[in-house]
Design a protein around this motif. Structure first.
Motif, short mmCIF file in Angstrom:
data_model
loop_
_atom_site.label_atom_id
_atom_site.label_comp_id
_atom_site.label_asym_id
_atom_site.label_seq_id
_atom_site.Cartn_x
_atom_site.Cartn_y
_atom_site.Cartn_z
N THR A 63 0.83 -1.20 0.00
CA THR A 63 0.00 0.00 0.00
C THR A 63 0.87 1.26 0.00
O THR A 63 2.06 1.18 0.31
CB THR A 63 -0.92 0.02 1.24
N ALA A 67 2.42 -0.64 4.03
CA ALA A 67 1.90 -1.88 4.62
C ALA A 67 1.58 -2.88 3.52
O ALA A 67 1.32 -2.49 2.37
CB ALA A 67 0.63 -1.58 5.41
N TRP A 68 1.61 -4.15 3.86
CA TRP A 68 1.26 -5.19 2.89
C TRP A 68 -0.19 -5.58 3.09
O TRP A 68 -0.64 -5.79 4.22
CB TRP A 68 2.16 -6.41 3.06
N HIS A 69 -0.92 -5.70 2.00
CA HIS A 69 -2.31 -6.15 2.02
C HIS A 69 -2.40 -7.39 1.14
O HIS A 69 -2.02 -7.36 -0.03
CB HIS A 69 -3.24 -5.06 1.49
N ARG A 94 -0.62 -14.33 7.82
CA ARG A 94 -0.05 -13.14 8.45
C ARG A 94 1.28 -13.47 9.14
O ARG A 94 2.26 -12.75 9.00
CB ARG A 94 -1.01 -12.55 9.47
N THR A 98 4.80 -11.93 7.83
CA THR A 98 5.51 -11.11 8.82
C THR A 98 6.90 -11.69 9.08
O THR A 98 7.89 -10.96 9.16
CB THR A 98 4.70 -11.01 10.12
N ALA A 108 6.96 -4.61 8.11
CA ALA A 108 5.86 -3.71 7.78
C ALA A 108 4.56 -4.34 8.27
O ALA A 108 4.49 -5.56 8.42
CB ALA A 108 5.79 -3.49 6.26
N PRO A 109 3.55 -3.54 8.51
CA PRO A 109 2.25 -4.11 8.89
C PRO A 109 1.70 -5.00 7.77
O PRO A 109 1.90 -4.71 6.59
CB PRO A 109 1.36 -2.88 9.09
N VAL A 110 1.02 -6.06 8.17
CA VAL A 110 0.45 -7.01 7.21
C VAL A 110 -1.02 -7.21 7.54
O VAL A 110 -1.37 -7.54 8.67
CB VAL A 110 1.18 -8.38 7.27
N THR A 111 -1.89 -6.98 6.54
CA THR A 111 -3.30 -7.30 6.70
C THR A 111 -3.65 -8.41 5.72
O THR A 111 -3.14 -8.44 4.60
CB THR A 111 -4.22 -6.09 6.44
#
Length: 120
Positions: A63, A67-69, A94, A98, A108-111
């Motif tokens: 993104t 962050a990774w989506h 996740r 991660t 990085a944040p992962v959703t």
């Protein structure tokens, strides 16, 4: 991020999802199937490059905020509770992504969004 890095994240996510009990397969989206079909034509004409591996039912993107989506599309075994398997897939993917990012210096944040396309 380079293409190789994205493909490795994609593979890690697909492997993690397929390792969850109750997941029969991953379902590519229609756009992914069309892209694979187009890439096969392109490869036949251009004789060479391999296409992206999104046909396995995992779509990932970085993104604008870093962050990774990920979207994982699953086909599940009818003998398992869908909500339980979907939760396990989400956590497994996740964790795998991660972990991969931490090992390669790109935390990085992962959703993760899990879509169940059908049960068999």
């Amino acid at each position: 991020m380079n293409v190789s890095h994205c493909e490795n994240i994609h593979r890690a996510a697909a492997r993690a999802a397929l390792d969850v009990a109750g997941v029969v397969a991953l379902q590519p989206a229609l756009a992914d199937r069309l892209a694979v079909a187009a890439s096969r034509v392109y490869e036949a004409v251009a004789a060479g490059t391999t296409g992206r591996q999104q046909a396995t039912g995992v779509h990932c993107e970085l993104t604008p905020v870093g962050a990774w989506h990920l979207e994982v599309r699953c086909i599940l075994d009818k003998d398992h509770r869908v909500v339980d398997v979907a939760r396990r897939v989400r956590e497994s993917v996740r964790t795998a992504v991660t972990s991969y990012l931490a090992q390669h210096g790109g935390a990085a944040p992962v959703t993760v969004v899990v879509t169940v396309t059908r049960t068999v």
